[in-house]
Design an enzyme around this catalytic site. Structure first.
Site, short mmCIF file in Angstrom:
data_model
loop_
_atom_site.label_atom_id
_atom_site.label_comp_id
_atom_site.label_asym_id
_atom_site.label_seq_id
_atom_site.Cartn_x
_atom_site.Cartn_y
_atom_site.Cartn_z
N LYS A 16 0.76 -1.25 0.01
CA LYS A 16 -0.04 -0.09 0.00
C LYS A 16 0.77 1.27 0.14
O LYS A 16 0.46 2.13 -0.66
CB LYS A 16 -0.92 0.08 1.08
CG LYS A 16 -1.89 -1.23 1.28
CD LYS A 16 -2.79 -1.14 2.57
CE LYS A 16 -1.95 -1.44 3.91
NZ LYS A 16 -1.53 -2.80 3.89
N GLY A 17 2.06 1.15 0.68
CA GLY A 17 2.74 2.46 0.94
C GLY A 17 3.46 2.67 -0.63
O GLY A 17 3.29 3.78 -0.73
N THR A 42 6.36 0.81 3.70
CA THR A 42 7.71 0.93 2.77
C THR A 42 7.68 1.69 1.72
O THR A 42 7.05 1.40 0.64
CB THR A 42 8.46 -0.23 2.80
OG1 THR A 42 8.75 -0.68 4.16
CG2 THR A 42 10.09 0.12 2.37
N GLN A 206 -3.29 -1.95 7.16
CA GLN A 206 -3.70 -3.30 7.39
C GLN A 206 -4.32 -3.70 6.17
O GLN A 206 -3.92 -3.45 5.02
CB GLN A 206 -4.46 -3.66 8.72
CG GLN A 206 -3.69 -3.38 10.16
CD GLN A 206 -3.61 -2.10 10.40
OE1 GLN A 206 -4.74 -1.39 10.65
NE2 GLN A 206 -2.17 -1.61 10.64
N THR A 221 -6.97 -6.98 13.56
CA THR A 221 -6.73 -5.74 14.17
C THR A 221 -8.12 -5.08 14.79
O THR A 221 -9.20 -5.73 14.50
CB THR A 221 -5.88 -4.66 13.52
OG1 THR A 221 -5.44 -3.77 14.22
CG2 THR A 221 -6.75 -4.08 12.14
N GLY A 284 9.75 -6.58 13.00
CA GLY A 284 10.63 -7.55 12.49
C GLY A 284 10.34 -8.77 12.33
O GLY A 284 11.23 -9.85 11.94
N ARG A 285 9.24 -9.36 12.58
CA ARG A 285 8.80 -10.93 12.64
C ARG A 285 8.78 -11.52 11.20
O ARG A 285 8.30 -10.48 10.38
CB ARG A 285 7.45 -10.86 13.31
CG ARG A 285 7.36 -10.90 14.67
CD ARG A 285 5.86 -10.94 15.28
NE ARG A 285 4.88 -9.80 14.83
CZ ARG A 285 3.80 -9.95 15.22
NH1 ARG A 285 3.08 -10.72 15.78
NH2 ARG A 285 3.08 -8.97 14.41
P1 GDP Z 1 2.45 -2.03 3.18
O1 GDP Z 1 2.09 -2.38 4.60
O2 GDP Z 1 1.30 -2.61 2.36
O3 GDP Z 1 2.81 -0.68 2.77
O4 GDP Z 1 3.29 -3.06 2.65
P2 GDP Z 1 4.82 -3.15 3.23
O5 GDP Z 1 5.63 -1.70 2.74
O6 GDP Z 1 4.91 -3.46 4.42
O7 GDP Z 1 5.39 -4.44 2.42
C1 GDP Z 1 5.82 -4.30 1.07
C2 GDP Z 1 7.28 -4.73 0.69
O8 GDP Z 1 7.42 -4.98 -0.35
C3 GDP Z 1 7.92 -3.56 0.95
O9 GDP Z 1 9.44 -3.92 1.48
C4 GDP Z 1 8.07 -2.80 -0.31
O10 GDP Z 1 9.33 -1.97 -0.69
C5 GDP Z 1 7.97 -4.20 -1.23
N1 GDP Z 1 7.49 -4.01 -2.28
C6 GDP Z 1 6.66 -3.28 -2.86
N2 GDP Z 1 5.97 -3.52 -4.17
C7 GDP Z 1 7.11 -4.42 -4.64
C8 GDP Z 1 7.18 -5.19 -5.64
O11 GDP Z 1 6.48 -5.16 -6.78
N3 GDP Z 1 8.32 -5.91 -5.71
C9 GDP Z 1 9.00 -6.37 -5.01
N4 GDP Z 1 9.99 -7.19 -4.85
N5 GDP Z 1 8.84 -5.72 -3.66
C10 GDP Z 1 7.75 -4.92 -3.42
P1 IMO Z 2 0.44 -2.54 7.25
O1 IMO Z 2 -0.47 -1.39 7.36
C1 IMO Z 2 0.45 -6.79 8.42
C2 IMO Z 2 -1.52 -7.79 12.50
C3 IMO Z 2 -0.74 -8.17 13.69
C4 IMO Z 2 -1.64 -9.06 14.29
C5 IMO Z 2 -2.97 -8.45 14.09
C6 IMO Z 2 -3.41 -7.55 15.43
O2 IMO Z 2 1.62 -2.43 7.15
O3 IMO Z 2 -0.26 -3.59 6.30
P2 IMO Z 2 -2.71 -5.11 16.07
O4 IMO Z 2 -1.41 -4.56 16.63
O5 IMO Z 2 -3.32 -4.42 15.07
O6 IMO Z 2 -3.69 -5.25 17.32
O7 IMO Z 2 -2.25 -6.75 15.75
O8 IMO Z 2 -2.89 -7.50 13.05
N1 IMO Z 2 -1.03 -6.37 11.77
C7 IMO Z 2 -0.50 -6.40 10.71
N2 IMO Z 2 -0.13 -7.17 9.78
N3 IMO Z 2 0.41 -5.60 8.10
C8 IMO Z 2 -0.21 -4.38 8.96
O9 IMO Z 2 -0.04 -3.22 8.86
C9 IMO Z 2 -0.46 -4.83 10.42
N4 IMO Z 2 -0.99 -4.21 11.41
C10 IMO Z 2 -1.53 -5.08 12.18
O10 IMO Z 2 0.53 -8.65 13.30
O11 IMO Z 2 -1.80 -10.32 13.78
#
Ligand code: GDP
Ligand code: IMO
Ligand code: MG
Length: 415
Positions: A16-17, A42, A206, A221, A284-285
């Protein structure tokens, strides 16, 4: 479309980020509408990597007004730290958002000792509980120091926890005072912006499968990431939202406990985790890895009213020898195509898979849909057909430029 939502359709971490950052160029305002610093979004560009927990992912773009909405729960310490690299950003905070106080984290950790949800231990659940129990503190409480101290001490006493609200306020006083002029009525602010013709993006944290009502309860959540929750959480008429971009990772991941029907238990999970750095940004999990699950995705698309899709991390699929996609569940000998509401039933479903040919090549530098290998195109159109939503973006790497645009959602028509 002038007002769109970005929402994760799985268990979070769908990218999403990244997609918010990609679309931020055309956004005037970006509103985080729920959750708190449990999120980890990220954003990568040039040589920079930003892990955002509480600020909208458009904050890197100086033209964007970043808004923390009324449906959020806010940890001030995270907010103050996260703002530091963006001194020129315009950040507004809702006067109705709730405050996560240090003891909410203590309560979260304590509950985890017996409940084992696998929360991020950021105090999210206890803060929303206080809100629903009509005893929480809103950001508006900060406007008057004595009132804040009185209310925060009373809440701590209710939870039978020692807390010195005066010391807490005074530790952050300088930053709180700097924040005061940026505390706003978000509904009113949005109303003016919308009437002025501004473009607004609502960024979910989430994902729908973690939604308190529509997710895999109780392993969820405590807020509503689903699109249907946006209008009430920001204070806007539902019909003003014009489109919703559902973010779908090309496979599935989940952090924390709870059923995960398509989870992969072979070496492949480890391989994908390492290649795609599938480790939680907030805790970090290691993230659990699974195949794409169309049953949960159809559920997520339906409850959220998704108009467009972005398929992310497609490049990672090249790790698979065959692409497996769950097309139905078997529950006690019956074939079903819906997500069971009871966790015991969901824990027992057996996924039924389709198998598609994979592509064993690096697609991370491809910028045009036509240059994708045929199996990648076949996978994309398989998902599009199954979910009945238009695929607008395909992401083949973490950086902005590693995005293939099939349709610009801002320019899409409403139907
Ligand atoms: P969010 O919580 O939905 O914003 O997603 P996160 O940032 O927690 O996790 C997505 C991860 O995948 C991050 O490390 C991004 O930098 C990375 N990412 C996003 N899009 C891509 C993609 O198309 N390919 C790869 N290899 N990594 C991606
Ligand atoms: P983004 O926005 C993935 C998960 C936790 C746990 C459950 C409840 O980066 O996608 P909480 O602390 O919200 O009460 O935990 O939800 N969880 C996520 N898993 N991405 C997230 O956010 C999360 N935010 C909470 O791991 O299972
Ligand atoms: Mg994340």
């Amino acid at each position: 479309m002038k007002r769109i939502a970005i929402v994760g359709l799985q268990w979070g971490d769908e990218g999403k980020g990244k997609m918010t950052d990609v679309l931020a160029k055309q956004a005037d305002l970006i509103v985080r509408y729920q959750g708190g610093d449990n999120a980890g979004h990220t954003v990568k560009f040039d040589t920079y990597t930003y892990d955002l927990h509480i600020l909208p992912s458009g904050v890197i773009h100086p033209h964007v007004i970043s808004i923390l909405g009324p449906g959020m729960v806010i940890n001030l310490e995270t907010l103050f730290n996260e703002k530091k690299p963006f001194p020129h950003a315009t950040i507004k905070v809702s006067n109705r958002a709730h405050l996560i106080l240090p003891f909410h984290k203590t309560l979260d950790a304590k509950k985890e000792e017996t409940q084992h949800i696998g929360t991020t231990k950021r105090g999210i659940g206890p803060t929303y509980s206080d809100k629903i129990n009509r005893q929480g503190l809103r950001v508006a409480s900060l406007l008057n120091k004595n009132r804040f101290i009185h209310e925060a001490n009373a809440l701590a006493a209710l939870h039978q926890i020692d807390f010195d609200a005066k010391a807490y306020y005074e530790l952050h006083e300088k930053e709180i005072i700097a924040l005061l002029p940026h505390i706003i009525d978000v509904s009113k602010h949005l109303d003016v912006a919308i009437k002025d013709g501004k473009t607004v993006m609502f960024e979910g944290a989430q994902g729908v499968m973690l939604d308190i009502s529509h997710g895999t309860y109780p392993y969820v959540t405590s807020s509503s990431p689903s699109v249907s929750g946006i209008p009430s959480q920001v204070g806007m008429a539902p019909w003003l939202l014009e489109g919703a971009l559902g973010i779908v990772k090309a496979y599935s991941t989940r952090v924390g406990e709870g059923p995960f029907p398509t989870e992969i238990h072979t070496e492949l999970a480890h391989q994908i985790r390492e290649v795609a750095h599938e480790y939680g940004v907030t805790t970090g999990r290691p993230r659990r890895i699974g195949y794409l699950d169309l049953i949960s995705l159809k559920h997520a698309v339906r409850v959220s009213g998704i108009t467009h899709l972005a398929i992310t991390l497609l490049d990672v699929i090249s790790e698979m020898d065959e692409i497996k996609v769950c097309k139905a569940y078997e529950l006690d000998g019956n074939i079903i195509d819906e997500v069971p509401a009871h966790i015991d039933d969901l824990s027992r479903v057996i996924p039924i898979y389709d198998s598609l040919p994979s592509f064993k090549e690096d697609i991370s530098k491809i910028t045009s849909y036509k240059d994708l290998p045929e199996p990648a195109k076949a996978y994309i159109s398989y998902i599009e057909k199954a979910l009945h939503a238009k695929i607008a973006y395909v992401s083949v790497g973490p950086k902005r430029e590693q995005t293939i645009q099939l349709e610009n959602i801002w320019e899409a028509s409403r139907d």
